[in-house]
Design a protein around this motif. Structure first.
Motif, PDB file in Angstrom:
ATOM      1  N   ALA A 191      -3.163 -10.620  -0.814  1.00 55.14           N
ATOM      2  CA  ALA A 191      -2.681  -9.243  -0.925  1.00 55.14           C
ATOM      3  C   ALA A 191      -3.721  -8.254  -0.396  1.00 55.14           C
ATOM      4  O   ALA A 191      -3.389  -7.307   0.307  1.00 55.14           O
ATOM      5  CB  ALA A 191      -2.343  -8.925  -2.381  1.00 55.14           C
ATOM      6  N   ILE A 192      -4.968  -8.509  -0.708  1.00 55.70           N
ATOM      7  CA  ILE A 192      -6.013  -7.553  -0.331  1.00 55.70           C
ATOM      8  C   ILE A 192      -6.290  -7.590   1.171  1.00 55.70           C
ATOM      9  O   ILE A 192      -6.489  -6.556   1.800  1.00 55.70           O
ATOM     10  CB  ILE A 192      -7.306  -7.845  -1.128  1.00 55.70           C
ATOM     11  N   VAL A 193      -6.284  -8.797   1.758  1.00 57.82           N
ATOM     12  CA  VAL A 193      -6.689  -8.902   3.158  1.00 57.82           C
ATOM     13  C   VAL A 193      -5.536  -8.606   4.120  1.00 57.82           C
ATOM     14  O   VAL A 193      -5.729  -7.968   5.144  1.00 57.82           O
ATOM     15  CB  VAL A 193      -7.274 -10.302   3.445  1.00 57.82           C
ATOM     16  N   TYR A 194      -4.337  -9.049   3.783  1.00 56.82           N
ATOM     17  CA  TYR A 194      -3.283  -9.034   4.790  1.00 56.82           C
ATOM     18  C   TYR A 194      -2.233  -7.934   4.640  1.00 56.82           C
ATOM     19  O   TYR A 194      -1.261  -7.911   5.364  1.00 56.82           O
ATOM     20  CB  TYR A 194      -2.590 -10.399   4.831  1.00 56.82           C
ATOM     21  N   PHE A 195      -2.422  -7.049   3.648  1.00 57.26           N
ATOM     22  CA  PHE A 195      -1.403  -6.013   3.481  1.00 57.26           C
ATOM     23  C   PHE A 195      -2.013  -4.622   3.600  1.00 57.26           C
ATOM     24  O   PHE A 195      -3.169  -4.416   3.258  1.00 57.26           O
ATOM     25  CB  PHE A 195      -0.714  -6.153   2.128  1.00 57.26           C
ATOM     26  N   ARG A 196      -1.202  -3.714   4.099  1.00 58.10           N
ATOM     27  CA  ARG A 196      -1.630  -2.325   4.076  1.00 58.10           C
ATOM     28  C   ARG A 196      -1.256  -1.788   2.710  1.00 58.10           C
ATOM     29  O   ARG A 196      -0.082  -1.581   2.425  1.00 58.10           O
ATOM     30  CB  ARG A 196      -0.891  -1.520   5.140  1.00 58.10           C
ATOM     31  N   LEU A 197      -2.253  -1.615   1.889  1.00 56.05           N
ATOM     32  CA  LEU A 197      -1.985  -1.290   0.504  1.00 56.05           C
ATOM     33  C   LEU A 197      -2.712   0.010   0.192  1.00 56.05           C
ATOM     34  O   LEU A 197      -3.892   0.145   0.487  1.00 56.05           O
ATOM     35  CB  LEU A 197      -2.538  -2.420  -0.372  1.00 56.05           C
TER      36      LEU A 197
END
Lengths: 293, 298, 363
Positions: B115-121
């Motif tokens: 979630a942290i690396v691959y999403f624009r959050l």
């Protein structure tokens, strides 16, 4: 984050929920609880608690015993860190040098990594047994009447020996992998520039190992402070009495045995601050390292 | 070949010096290996000798014939009061703790790292700090409040209470984050052009790609979980819930008190069993384990 | 197959950096267009916006007749070949090629047939069951190509696909890719920083510099008629000689060279001379001091100074030279004039005031 991250909204949240909920319940709540408890005095009979402000902290500062434990912890940490790093470095340099049997040596020197600290402590109990422990007998031959658990110094000695024995393998693995990642061309350049092997070690190899060494320094300090709990608890057989103990062990003894939740929490908070300072220091150094290389 | 015979005169001296230093190297390494191995040898010896002999003379030079007998006693006879903590049941609990901890940590860590690396959050940075602050404070410093809370939640003497609070740190998440960041950027781009969504990319590409890392993490985490001592000591009071490592405390207490002959043989067999599985894993999967351990340096 | 239209497409990163200034151009169906420029010129960003891997800040991008600004990369009917190939390391060649089709729910037998066809076309048939790690650089490159072509996309995107190969293989793959594109007739956009690749492969070249399009044109156009000193010096190896010259009373003068021009311009100008347009001529007006001779087998390069300015001369292998003084003349019709500060082209083609019969003359 990756340049081309996924844009989904709910999926990342779903992915984060397990991790976040666990750390909220079992990390932030206890940490906050510790901070709060450190300002309260627990009724010895379990009838509620009273707010006492910084009293728990000030009584820590005044406590001669706490000072003694702190002193021991510092000495213990320095000794364990120094000896486990030095011995591991020696072994790693040798293991990196030999061509024959290099893999077998690696195996023979690293397996102790997997031994649980209390089991290591238990082995210490057998080896340092007052009556017939092989090491006790060995020291006896030199006229040293080794007395585990009866003599403060002897017990401390055993704690350091067992803790070092348990920690050398981790450092060995890191040093060896650090040595092996030094580019061959650099070694060859050094070989041409410097005739003396020890000169090459101190001028080229050692500085290149410094980042690994620094990382390990922090790891070892943390180990000596926290992970040696099992070693100490077994070596004193759960009854510290007048024997040496570390700060973490005192947190446990005061809080769990002595039912002094406030005092123990104050100690926890002090330890938290210590670890925090250590980490900030580490980050600073790592940043420096990135800037200058 | 001819030029070798021509040059025999000169290399004599360097060659001899080379031999000496090699000898010293090997001597140092062998001494180190023996010191590492010595305690285990003593344990094995006492485990195979009758207790009465150990009590009188201490560890001897020869192996005895009691190993199987002590093994049987250690594994199938209870040492406690309730009769529940046989070696076998402790072994089972250790296994559950080691596996549960390793699997839980890896699954949760991978998900969070993904979630942290691959999403624009939007709150990615906040989540990151929330998670990575946990790296700062080991369980030991917040052990009492953690105990209190676990007690409040009614999780004493349960596997959940044993495993889940231990998972509340971000080592695996951090590790996988580092690894995911090292995965070439173009891979996710190629996958997106190939029509893979986030779930498909994770399952089809990222997880298979992380195999070695997962294996390495698994070994490290299994050993870590198996070797837990303080937390199981506090959280399990029911002897049926004891793990082998927690059982060491009981062994020590048994050896301590009582006027009868201490059961050294049986105790040492238990200690050896407590050590054997993690050591075997570390030795057999050495290259993965070393890779995983040293990778966390970066 | 489709045409691609960019209408004032612009990219500004969240940190405020403008990576691509509004760019407009149209790529015809089946055309092979190369985006070329130094690193950081915005060519990759432009390509990635077309691929959908990067958001478009402003402007409209159409593939075929549809504006695709907000479409997911998977829905744009494109295929892309990456610089590091981006092969899935844990999948066999066959699975790598098939993955995109599988995700599009293509029937199994169709996938198998298409993969076999692509493999045959790329000489990969015997490697289909290997993993990428077991392949050479050139073979991996072909797998990446295979992955692109099985999908029959409307548009091929290449992001410096040859820069990880050694020089020899690069030349070979250059020809293969070009031939393949010809055969399939798929519109292609190819990003590179290598001007030789751009010259040899492109139907049209787009030269970018600092996020701005410097020039769009055919390779020959770009080479012989550069729109700016940047294009002149970027395209061609060795690059065009750029020297400071002077315009005065309709006469362009540089060192001993004097050339009447029908222009009222006056003051300093930058004069561009291709190395191959300089000729050894003992009566020539340019006195050059040769400092270095580069022997390249098929030809030679002379490096030296004329009037204190560096100059490179391209020499056929038959001509004999030695270090030291030398006289040169040059072919007039290929001279270019640029603004000395902005670097923009000034003469607008061949506006020299020379009688037609003198155009071929050497000066």
């Amino acid at each position: 984050m990756k340049r081309a991250g996924f844009a989904s909204r709910w999926l990342p949240i779903l992915l984060l929920v397990p991790q976040l909920s666990i750390i909220l319940v079992f990390f932030y709540w206890p940490a906050a609880y510790a901070v709060k408890s450190s300002f309260y005095l627990q009724d010895p009979f379990g009838f509620g608690q009273t707010f006492v402000g910084l009293e728990n902290y000030s009584s820590l500062a005044d406590s001669a015993e706490y000072l003694r434990v702190t002193n021991f912890t510092v000495v213990f940490t320095v000794l364990v860190t120094f000896f486990s790093l030095a011995l591991a470095l020696l072994l790693a340099v040798k293991a990196d040098k030999v061509i024959r049997g290099a893999k077998s040596y690696r195996t023979l020197l690293m397996w102790v990594y997997a031994v649980a600290p209390p089991v290591a402590g238990y082995m210490g109990l057998i080896l340092f047994n007052q009556r017939w422990g092989p090491l006790t007998e060995l020291f006896g031959m030199f006229g040293w009447e080794f007395n585990l658990r009866a003599d403060y110094f002897d017990t401390a000695f055993a704690m350091v020996v067992v803790s070092v024995w348990k920690q050398v393998p981790v450092n060995f693995i890191f040093f060896l992998s650090g040595l092996q990642s030094i580019p061959k061309s650099v070694r060859e350049a050094a070989l041409i520039d410097n005739r003396s092997a020890s000169g090459r070690f101190w001028d080229v190899t050692f500085p290149l190992l410094a980042p690994t060494g620094f990382f390990l320094l922090i790891i070892n300090i943390t180990y000596a402070l926290f992970d040696t709990f099992g070693v100490i608890d077994t070596l004193v057989k759960g009854e510290p009495a007048n024997n040496p103990m570390t700060l973490v062990y005192k947190v446990y003894i005061d809080g769990f045995r002595g039912n002094d939740l406030g005092g123990s929490s104050a100690q926890s908070v002090v330890l938290m601050l210590l670890v925090l300072a250590l980490t900030v220091f580490q980050f600073r150094m790592v940043e420096k390292r990135i800037h200058y290389t | 070949m001819a030029d070798i015979s021509l040059s025999t005169a000169t290399p004599v001296i360097p060659r001899r010096r080379f031999l000496w230093s090699t000898l010293v190297d090997h001597a140092v390494l062998i001494t180190g290996a023996l010191i590492m191995f010595f305690p285990l040898l003593v344990m094995l010896q006492t485990a195979s000798t009758p207790d009465i002999e150990t009590m009188k003379y201490g560890p001897g030079l020869y192996f005895g014939d009691q190993l199987d007998d002590n093994f049987r006693k250690a594994m199938f006879e209870a040492s406690g009061f309730s009769g529940a903590n046989t070696g076998l049941s402790m072994f089972k609990n250790s296994l559950i703790l080691g596996l549960g901890f390793a699997i839980g940590k890896i699954v949760i860590g991978m998900m969070a790292a993904y979630a942290i690396v691959y999403f624009r959050l939007r709150f990615a940075t906040f989540a990151f700090w929330l998670i990575f602050t946990t790296l700062l404070l080991p369980l030991e410093v917040r052990i009492l409040p953690s105990y209190e809370i676990t007690q409040k939640l009614g999780l004493l003497n349960t596997y959940t209470g044993l495993i889940v609070p231990l998972i509340a740190s971000a080592t695996a998440t951090f590790f996988f984050r580092q690894f995911f960041r090292s995965v070439p950027e173009e891979l996710v781009e190629a996958a997106r052009i190939d029509g893979a969504g986030p779930v498909k990319f994770f399952i089809d590409i990222l997880v298979p790609l992380s195999q070695t890392m997962i294996a390495a993490m698994f070994i490290i985490m299994f050993v870590y979980g198996w070797n837990q001592y303080l937390w199981p000591t506090m959280i399990t009071t029911d002897e049926g819930m004891y793990t082998l490592v927690r059982g060491i405390k009981r062994i020590v207490q048994v050896l301590q008190g009582g006027n009868e002959i201490p059961e050294y043989g049986r105790a040492n067999v238990l200690a050896i069993i407590a050590v054997l599985p993690p050591v075997a894993i570390v030795i057999f999967f050495q290259s993965w384990f070393v890779k995983g351990l040293t990778e966390s340096d970066k | 197959m489709a045409q691609v239209t960019l209408d004032s497409v612009r990219k500004i990163y969240p940190n405020g950096v403008e990576a691509v200034t509004p760019a407009s151009f149209q790529i015809k169906d089946g055309e092979f267009v190369v985006l070329v420029g130094p690193s950081g010129c915005g060519k990759s960003t432009l390509l990635r916006m077309i691929a959908g891997l990067e958001d478009i800040t402003e402007g409209a991008l159409s593939i075929g007749d549809n504006v695709v600004n907000t479409l997911d990369p998977a829905d744009r009917d494109i295929a892309m070949v990456f610089q590091n190939y981006a092969l899935y390391p844990h999948m066999t060649v066959r699975k790598n090629i098939a993955y995109g089709l599988k995700n599009r729910k293509t029937p199994k037998d169709v996938i198998a047939q298409k993969v076999d066809e692509a493999a045959k076309m790329l000489n990969l048939t015997e490697y289909l069951d290997r993993k990428p790690a077991q392949l050479s650089g050139g073979q991996r490159q072909r797998v990446a190509m295979g992955r692109a072509i099985v999908r029959d996309p409307a548009l091929f995107l290449f992001d410096e696909p040859l820069s990880n190969l050694d020089a020899k293989l690069r030349n070979q793959m250059r020809i293969e890719i070009k031939a393949l594109q010809r055969r399939l007739g798929v519109t292609s956009i190819y990003v590179t920083h290598d001007q030789v690749e751009a010259m040899t492969m492109a139907d049209r070249i787009i030269v970018l510099n600092g996020g701005r399009i410097e020039q769009i044109g055919t390779p020959s156009d770009i080479y012989h008629n550069p729109a700016s000193t940047f294009v002149a010096s970027f395209m061609g190896a060795p690059p065009m000689n750029l020297v400071a010259a002077e315009m005065q009373d309709g006469i362009l003068s540089f060192a001993g060279l004097e050339l009447p021009l029908a222009s009222s311009m006056r003051g300093p100008v930058t004069l561009g001379l291709r190395p191959e347009d300089l000729i050894i001529d003992s009566h020539g007006p340019l006195a050059m001091e040769v400092e270095l001779i580069e022997e390249l087998g098929a030809h030679r390069l002379l490096h030296g100074q004329v009037n204190g300015q560096r100059l490179t001369v391209h020499l056929a292998k038959e001509e004999q030279v030695a270090l030291g003084p030398l006289h040169l003349s040059c072919r007039v019709q290929n001279l270019c004039l640029f603004h000395p500060e902005t670097g923009a082209r000034m003469d607008g083609g061949f506006a020299f005031n020379l009688a037609q019969d003198r155009m071929e003359e050497r000066v």
